[in-house]
Write an enzyme that holds these catalytic residues in place. Structure first.
Site, PDB file in Angstrom:
ATOM      1  N   HIS A 215       0.824  -1.212   0.000  1.00 17.12           N
ATOM      2  CA  HIS A 215       0.000   0.000   0.000  1.00 17.12           C
ATOM      3  C   HIS A 215       0.864   1.271   0.000  1.00 17.12           C
ATOM      4  O   HIS A 215       0.719   2.141  -0.861  1.00 17.12           O
ATOM      5  CB  HIS A 215      -0.915  -0.030   1.231  1.00 17.12           C
ATOM      6  N   GLU A 216       1.777   1.350   0.968  1.00 16.05           N
ATOM      7  CA  GLU A 216       2.592   2.574   1.097  1.00 16.05           C
ATOM      8  C   GLU A 216       3.533   2.756  -0.093  1.00 16.05           C
ATOM      9  O   GLU A 216       3.770   3.883  -0.542  1.00 16.05           O
ATOM     10  CB  GLU A 216       3.376   2.584   2.409  1.00 16.05           C
ATOM     11  N   HIS A 219       1.657   4.482  -2.785  1.00 13.82           N
ATOM     12  CA  HIS A 219       1.688   5.950  -2.640  1.00 13.82           C
ATOM     13  C   HIS A 219       3.034   6.498  -3.123  1.00 13.82           C
ATOM     14  O   HIS A 219       3.090   7.474  -3.869  1.00 13.82           O
ATOM     15  CB  HIS A 219       1.554   6.344  -1.165  1.00 13.82           C
ATOM     16  N   HIS A 222       3.613   6.359  -6.839  1.00 10.24           N
ATOM     17  CA  HIS A 222       2.750   7.393  -7.427  1.00 10.24           C
ATOM     18  C   HIS A 222       3.448   8.762  -7.305  1.00 10.24           C
ATOM     19  O   HIS A 222       3.567   9.505  -8.284  1.00 10.24           O
ATOM     20  CB  HIS A 222       1.403   7.378  -6.683  1.00 10.24           C
TER      21      HIS A 222
HETATM   22 ZN   LIG Z   1      -3.052   5.204   2.019  1.00 12.43          ZN
END
Ligand SMILES: [Zn+2]
Length: 423
Positions: A215-216, A219, A222
């Site tokens: 998940h991190e 980010h 991105h």
């Molecule tokens: Zn998040």
């Protein structure tokens, strides 16, 4: 200040028969307790305390609405909803789509409640049974190095370039992995335009920690792409897009684990985790979004809302969302008072749209062609160089249609099928 600082909760009896003071913090542990008496008393004690302050909460809630509606009127918007969505050029139908599509598919949530009731072997299911895990947590032990390895396998459909960025990020020191003295808790992705897109973890070898890494890093990669491809002023992304890349990674990661897990109990646990994240993100947040839409609209028409009105609206929504099987305990009628997000008007629906967009990308990435992956990477490179709806549309996900949300609900049903087949 009222609920965070001034309010205190009475003592309850925990699993070991000891008296403990209930707090918002330990409530989330007690409501998951396998001991039904413990979770029932945590639930009733928490909401009865909120009820003691019900008129104060009702007046802060409606005062905040009045303020927001007043500002939307003096700025000549047609509605409070429009004043919230228009600055980011989000069409109002996006909001209505969320509420309507979920309403048309509430049978999926009713089915979930029914399966949960059977899994927990309950004669009747109450609101306080909602958070107890369907499947007991098996022991996972995933050292950090293995988690990196798993991520690289799960994210393989994103192509070599993405994997190379992931690998060099890990090797170059983007990630602060373990708990440490003086280090904050939780997990974050941050950094600045010219720095590495750092990841902060508090890794403890659990399966959640491994999916948090996916998940991190979602980010951070991105951010990496946007900062590399956009001038400073367009390099950040707005909230509407902020959770898309991270949840896309999480979906790919969980899908890979579910497909490759050979231990039946572990697989059931993983399926259940995914179901819970859709239930709490898509269904729960949409119910919140519907509640705040209803209360804004009533007040815009000049109706004044009393405590009883707010509790009544909330009660009926719970009845509609959870369906026939669920006993809607009267204590839940106060839950609206416990949601701080209602003081940021029309905020929570973005959890739903973010999740739905990620789920569509997950489908596209798994079944798509190279050109689809390129389009997805263009989304990662876009920052806030265009309005969020346009950025997502160019990448292949049209948030003005019900499709992304429909895809997510289909996935929810597919996971329920898997769970039902294995029990
Ligand atoms: Zn998040």
């Amino acid at each position: 200040m009222l609920s965070n600082a001034d309010m205190t909760f009475p003592k309850i009896i925990d699993e070991d028969g000891k008296e403990v003071e209930l707090t918002e913090g330990n409530y989330s542990v007690f409501i998951r307790s396998k001991n039904r008496k413990v979770r029932e008393s945590a639930f009733k004690t928490l909401f009865q305390t909120y009820e003691n302050f019900k008129n104060t909460f009702a007046s802060t809630y409606t005062a905040s609405h009045k303020n927001f509606i007043f500002n939307s009127k003096i700025r000549k918007y047609n509605s409070a909803l429009e004043s919230s969505l228009k600055p980011n050029k989000i069409p109002l139908e996006v909001y209505h789509n969320v509420v309507n599509t979920v309403n048309e598919n509430l049978s999926a949530l009713h089915r979930y409640v029914n399966i949960k009731k059977r899994l927990l072997k309950l004669e009747d299911i109450h609101m306080y049974d909602l958070y107890v895990p369907n499947i007991e947590a098996p022991k996972f032990d995933i050292p950090y190095e293995s988690a990196v390895d798993l991520c690289l396998k799960a994210l393989k459909p994103l192509g070599n370039e993405y994997l190379e960025i992931f690998k060099s990020g890990v090797n170059d020191g983007w990630v602060d992995v373990y708990e440490n003295k003086g280090k904050r808790g939780g997990a974050y992705s941050s950094g600045s335009y010219t720095s590495m897109p750092y990841v902060l973890l508090n890794y403890t070898n659990q399966v959640n920690d491994a999916s948090t890494l996916a998940h991190e890093m979602g980010h951070s990669i991105h951010s990496y792409y946007s900062r590399k491809n956009q001038p400073y002023i367009y390099a950040d992304y707005v909230l509407f897009c902020a959770e898309v890349a991270s949840i896309t990674n999480e979906c790919l990661f969980m899908d890979y684990l579910i497909k490759n897990e050979t231990d039946k109990n572990k697989r059931l646990y993983l399926i259940n985790e995914q179901l819970e994240s859709i239930r709490t993100t898509v269904f729960r947040q949409t119910m919140f979004a519907e509640f705040e839409l209803t209360t804004h609209e009533k007040m815009e028409k000049g109706e004044s809302l009393s405590t009883e009105d707010l509790c009544g609206i909330y009660h009926n929504l719970n009845k509609k969302y959870f369906g026939e099987d669920m006993i809607i305990d009267k204590e839940i009628d106060m839950e609206w008072a416990r949601i701080p997000h209602f003081y940021s008007d029309f905020y929570v629906y973005q959890y739903v749209t973010g999740f739905a967009a990620a789920n569509s990308f997950y489908n596209i990435i798994l079944s798509g062609e190279d050109s689809d992956i390129e389009k997805y990477k263009n989304f990662l490179k876009s920052g806030c160089s265009d309005y969020p709806i346009n950025i997502l549309k160019k990448a292949g996900v049209d948030m003005t249609t019900p499709k992304p949300l429909q895809d997510t609900i289909d996935r929810f049903n597919e996971l329920l099928d898997m769970l039902e087949k294995e029990i």
